[in-house]
Design an enzyme around this catalytic site. Structure first.
Site, PDB file in Angstrom:
ATOM      1  CB  SER A  29      -0.931  -0.031   1.171  1.00 21.90           C
ATOM      2  OG  SER A  29      -1.145   1.467   1.762  1.00 21.90           O
ATOM      3  CG  HIS A  54      -3.916  -0.940  -1.686  1.00 18.66           C
ATOM      4  ND1 HIS A  54      -5.143  -1.578  -2.145  1.00 18.66           N
ATOM      5  CD2 HIS A  54      -4.102  -0.220  -0.942  1.00 18.66           C
ATOM      6  CE1 HIS A  54      -6.202  -1.083  -1.464  1.00 18.66           C
ATOM      7  NE2 HIS A  54      -5.627  -0.394  -0.662  1.00 18.66           N
ATOM      8  CG  ASP A  56      -4.577   3.035   0.906  1.00 23.33           C
ATOM      9  OD1 ASP A  56      -5.630   2.280   0.776  1.00 23.33           O
ATOM     10  OD2 ASP A  56      -3.440   2.490   1.412  1.00 23.33           O
ATOM     11  CG  MET A  58      -7.103   8.525   2.597  1.00 26.67           C
ATOM     12  SD  MET A  58      -6.191   8.371   4.220  1.00 26.67           S
ATOM     13  CE  MET A  58      -5.782   6.612   4.109  1.00 26.67           C
ATOM     14  CG  HIS A  87      -9.085   1.431  -0.656  1.00 30.02           C
ATOM     15  ND1 HIS A  87      -8.499   1.238   0.553  1.00 30.02           N
ATOM     16  CD2 HIS A  87     -10.393   1.624  -0.488  1.00 30.02           C
ATOM     17  CE1 HIS A  87      -9.451   1.090   1.539  1.00 30.02           C
ATOM     18  NE2 HIS A  87     -10.702   1.329   0.816  1.00 30.02           N
ATOM     19  CG  MET A  89     -10.616   4.850   1.802  1.00 31.85           C
ATOM     20  SD  MET A  89      -8.972   4.493   2.815  1.00 31.85           S
ATOM     21  CE  MET A  89      -7.701   4.611   1.533  1.00 31.85           C
ATOM     22  CG  MET A 158     -11.911  -1.430   4.621  1.00 29.17           C
ATOM     23  SD  MET A 158     -10.152  -0.911   3.723  1.00 29.17           S
ATOM     24  CE  MET A 158      -9.200  -0.284   5.082  1.00 29.17           C
ATOM     25  N   GLY A 163      -8.249   5.283   7.080  1.00 28.44           N
ATOM     26  CA  GLY A 163      -8.024   6.473   7.055  1.00 28.44           C
ATOM     27  C   GLY A 163      -6.482   6.749   7.637  1.00 28.44           C
ATOM     28  CG  PHE A 164      -5.157   7.412  10.245  1.00 30.32           C
ATOM     29  CD1 PHE A 164      -4.236   8.578  10.186  1.00 30.32           C
ATOM     30  CD2 PHE A 164      -6.516   7.610  10.473  1.00 30.32           C
ATOM     31  CE1 PHE A 164      -4.925   9.990  10.258  1.00 30.32           C
ATOM     32  CE2 PHE A 164      -7.018   8.667  10.871  1.00 30.32           C
ATOM     33  CZ  PHE A 164      -6.304  10.111  10.555  1.00 30.32           C
ATOM     34  N   GLY A 165      -2.592   4.531   8.189  1.00 28.86           N
ATOM     35  CA  GLY A 165      -1.906   3.123   8.406  1.00 28.86           C
ATOM     36  C   GLY A 165      -1.459   2.780   9.755  1.00 28.86           C
ATOM     37  N   GLY A 166      -0.895   1.708   9.814  1.00 25.43           N
ATOM     38  CA  GLY A 166      -0.248   1.225  10.851  1.00 25.43           C
ATOM     39  C   GLY A 166      -1.361   1.012  12.140  1.00 25.43           C
ATOM     40  CG  ASP A 192      -6.314  -1.801   3.000  1.00 27.22           C
ATOM     41  OD1 ASP A 192      -5.351  -1.805   3.345  1.00 27.22           O
ATOM     42  OD2 ASP A 192      -7.159  -1.195   2.352  1.00 27.22           O
ATOM     43  N   GLY A 193      -5.493  -3.790   6.047  1.00 25.62           N
ATOM     44  CA  GLY A 193      -5.337  -2.977   7.390  1.00 25.62           C
ATOM     45  C   GLY A 193      -4.738  -3.798   8.359  1.00 25.62           C
ATOM     46  N   GLY A 194      -3.608  -3.500   8.980  1.00 29.38           N
ATOM     47  CA  GLY A 194      -2.931  -4.206  10.032  1.00 29.38           C
ATOM     48  C   GLY A 194      -2.364  -5.768   9.778  1.00 29.38           C
ATOM     49  N   GLY A 214       0.856  -2.058   4.217  1.00 31.19           N
ATOM     50  CA  GLY A 214       1.509  -0.727   4.318  1.00 31.19           C
ATOM     51  C   GLY A 214       2.831  -0.685   5.390  1.00 31.19           C
ATOM     52  CB  SER A 215       3.197   0.070   8.734  1.00 28.90           C
ATOM     53  OG  SER A 215       1.836  -0.540   9.051  1.00 28.90           O
TER      54      SER A 215
HETATM   55  C1  DX5 Z   1      -6.197   2.340   5.512  1.00 28.94           C
HETATM   56  C2  DX5 Z   1      -5.425   1.718   4.077  1.00 28.94           C
HETATM   57  C3  DX5 Z   1      -4.886   0.863   4.120  1.00 28.94           C
HETATM   58  C4  DX5 Z   1      -3.413   1.027   5.156  1.00 28.94           C
HETATM   59  C5  DX5 Z   1      -2.640  -0.393   5.080  1.00 28.94           C
HETATM   60  O1  DX5 Z   1      -6.990   3.214   5.399  1.00 28.94           O
HETATM   61  O2  DX5 Z   1      -6.674   1.683   3.271  1.00 28.94           O
HETATM   62  O3  DX5 Z   1      -4.356   0.593   2.888  1.00 28.94           O
HETATM   63  O4  DX5 Z   1      -2.830   2.177   4.777  1.00 28.94           O
HETATM   64  O5  DX5 Z   1      -1.622   0.065   6.213  1.00 28.94           O
HETATM   65  P1  DX5 Z   1      -1.258  -0.760   7.214  1.00 28.94           P
HETATM   66  O6  DX5 Z   1      -0.880  -2.032   6.434  1.00 28.94           O
HETATM   67  O7  DX5 Z   1       0.087  -0.118   7.957  1.00 28.94           O
HETATM   68  O8  DX5 Z   1      -2.371  -1.167   7.993  1.00 28.94           O
HETATM   69 ZN    ZN Z   2      -6.363   0.558   1.208  1.00 28.38          ZN
END
Ligand code: DX5
Ligand code: ZN
Length: 240
Positions: A29, A54, A56, A58, A87, A89, A158, A163-166, A192-194, A214-215
């Site tokens: 991501s 991917h 993101d 926003m 994606h 958002m 999801m 909204g945020f990574g990590g 997607d996420g975590g 992502g992270s």
């Molecule tokens: C969240 C995004 C994800 C996210 C993934 O809003 O849609 O794609 O950035 O990041 P990690 O892997 O750090 O959760």
């Molecule tokens: Zn995403």
């Protein structure tokens, strides 16, 4: 076939790469990367063995954060043949859809919470030669998208609030992944996420075939190849 490093790729070639990729596929991501060095980041991902990315997007309205939009993506497209799993958002994805298609997006994902009557938009996406996908947030039941499964090429589940990574992976969403997998044995299901080496195997066991991370990829040591290999190994696949 055009590879991820070639900018003269066609959308059909890029979608062919995505659909022909070994499963499960880890898809980085582009949210936690260094946006000041994008061409280097994209090349580093290619060398690390990534096959798709991917994106993101926003809008600061559907989610409480802003990232980037179609003009930025169009510039990245000049430098990479990666399939863009995009994606959105956004509260009003229909308003900007043509811009994302022109920018070189390949899979266009929007949220059922933003567009509760999604069929016209899904059809516009497919008519443009892109793949159409619906995303659903952790509290949204699978029943919200079930009537539209014949109109999508994939689903994005999801595992954090967007909204945020990590953020921390919400394992409760795996029930939705399992139910969707048994209803649609062949569908690409993204999560997607975590996603990290500790959470990825449960996601794959539930039926996810695309793992957005992502992270866990853009980690501080900059070794994306090791990060992708570790995720692929934990996902139960021999790394490329
Ligand atoms: C969240 C995004 C994800 C996210 C993934 O809003 O849609 O794609 O950035 O990041 P990690 O892997 O750090 O959760
Ligand atoms: Zn995403």
């Amino acid at each position: 076939m055009a590879g991820p490093g070639q900018s003269s790729s066609t959308r059909a070639e890029r979608l062919g790469t995505l659909n022909g990729a070994p499963k499960p596929l880890v898809t980085p991501s582009l949210l936690n990367c260094d946006f000041g060095r994008m061409t280097e980041e994209l090349e580093a991902l290619r060398q690390a063995g990534a096959l798709a990315v991917h994106l993101d997007v926003m809008d600061g309205h559907f989610v409480p954060n802003l990232s980037y939009g179609a003009p930025v993506i169009a510039d990245w497209r000049k430098y990479t043949g990666f399939p863009f799993d995009t994606h959105l958002m956004m509260s009003d994805p229909a308003r900007y859809l043509d811009d994302f298609i022109k920018a070189g997006c390949d899979v266009v994902i929007f949220h059922i919470e933003a567009v509760p009557e999604p069929v016209p938009l899904l059809r516009r996406i497919r008519d443009a030669g892109c793949e159409a996908s619906l995303a659903l947030n952790p509290p949204t039941p699978l029943s919200a998208i079930e009537p539209f499964l014949d109109d999508v090429d994939s689903v994005l589940v999801m595992s954090v609030m967007p909204g945020f990574g990590g953020q921390k992976f919400d394992a409760q969403v795996l029930d939705k992944v399992r139910a969707l997998r048994s209803a649609r044995p062949e569908m690409r299901i993204s999560i997607d996420g975590g996603i990290n080496p500790s959470t990825v195997s449960a996601a794959v066991a539930a039926g996810a075939t695309q793992l957005v991370a992502g992270s866990a990829v853009f980690r501080s040591d900059g070794n994306y190849a090791a990060a992708l290999a570790e995720l692929a190994e934990s996902a139960g696949r021999v790394p490329m």
